[in-house]
Write a protein that holds these residues in place. Sequence first.
Motif, short mmCIF file in Angstrom:
data_model
loop_
_atom_site.label_atom_id
_atom_site.label_comp_id
_atom_site.label_asym_id
_atom_site.label_seq_id
_atom_site.Cartn_x
_atom_site.Cartn_y
_atom_site.Cartn_z
N TYR A 15 -5.20 -4.11 7.35
CA TYR A 15 -5.82 -3.12 6.48
C TYR A 15 -7.15 -2.69 7.10
CZ TYR A 15 -8.61 -1.35 2.59
OH TYR A 15 -9.43 -0.59 1.79
N ARG A 44 3.61 4.84 -13.68
CA ARG A 44 3.85 5.14 -12.26
C ARG A 44 5.21 4.62 -11.82
NH1 ARG A 44 -1.65 2.40 -10.28
NH2 ARG A 44 -0.81 0.94 -11.81
N ASN A 48 8.42 6.80 -10.71
CA ASN A 48 8.90 6.53 -9.35
C ASN A 48 9.17 5.03 -9.22
OD1 ASN A 48 9.36 6.19 -6.64
ND2 ASN A 48 7.38 6.96 -5.97
N TYR A 51 7.48 2.59 -6.80
CA TYR A 51 6.10 2.16 -6.97
C TYR A 51 6.01 0.71 -7.47
CZ TYR A 51 1.11 2.91 -7.42
OH TYR A 51 -0.24 2.83 -7.24
N ILE A 54 4.50 -1.64 -4.98
CA ILE A 54 3.04 -1.54 -4.83
C ILE A 54 2.35 -2.41 -5.89
CG2 ILE A 54 1.06 0.04 -4.88
CD1 ILE A 54 3.00 0.48 -2.48
N THR A 72 -3.87 -1.77 -6.29
CA THR A 72 -2.81 -0.85 -5.86
C THR A 72 -3.31 0.17 -4.84
OG1 THR A 72 -3.21 0.56 -7.80
CG2 THR A 72 -1.44 -1.08 -7.97
N ARG A 73 -4.56 0.58 -4.94
CA ARG A 73 -5.09 1.55 -3.96
C ARG A 73 -5.11 0.95 -2.56
NH1 ARG A 73 -10.42 4.17 -5.92
NH2 ARG A 73 -9.91 5.62 -4.26
N ILE A 75 -3.09 -1.51 -1.45
CA ILE A 75 -1.69 -1.64 -1.02
C ILE A 75 -1.15 -0.28 -0.58
CG2 ILE A 75 0.65 -2.32 -1.68
CD1 ILE A 75 -1.31 -4.68 -1.50
N GLU A 76 -1.50 0.78 -1.29
CA GLU A 76 -1.05 2.13 -0.93
C GLU A 76 -1.56 2.55 0.44
OE1 GLU A 76 -2.71 4.48 -4.06
OE2 GLU A 76 -1.02 4.17 -5.40
N SER A 77 -2.71 2.03 0.86
CA SER A 77 -3.30 2.46 2.13
C SER A 77 -2.89 1.60 3.32
CB SER A 77 -4.82 2.51 2.00
OG SER A 77 -5.33 1.23 1.75
N THR A 80 2.82 1.24 7.14
CA THR A 80 4.19 0.92 6.69
C THR A 80 4.68 -0.40 7.27
OG1 THR A 80 5.12 2.31 8.43
CG2 THR A 80 4.85 3.32 6.26
N LEU A 83 3.28 -3.05 5.01
CA LEU A 83 3.96 -3.03 3.72
C LEU A 83 5.34 -3.69 3.84
CD1 LEU A 83 3.92 -2.16 0.74
CD2 LEU A 83 4.94 0.01 1.47
#
Length: 123
Positions: A15, A44, A48, A51, A54, A72-73, A75-77, A80, A83
């Motif tokens: 990260y 969310r 979807n 999600y 996430i 979550t922000r 993890i979203e960033s 791939t 993740l």
Amino acid sequence: MSFKIEYEFELPRGYIDENKEVHKKGKMRLATAADEILPMKDPRVQQNPGYLTIILLARVITNLEGISMVDTRLIESLFTADLAYLQDLYQRINNMDNPNYKTTCPHCGKEIQVPVNFMNADQ
């Protein structure tokens, strides 16, 4: 009897925070029933279903070196590859084989391990 509830990991890429610092090492704990059930109510996830991953990861990652809070922000960033690595780790630590119990064989008298199958009522 004790078992491991928290697992260390190292992200393949890491990260990258707002200061361009890379954070790779962290810890993930075993998921609880609430970790898997409560996110299903989140709008969310309802919009979807993808999600869910996430939110689950944000709940079970207890530490990422140098980061005060995993949410979550964050993890979203992630990249791939990171993740995918975390999804795989989550599956490996939370999907165990059926438990066994110790019993005595009625034929030979030896102590044996018998698997518990919760899906088959005949056992």
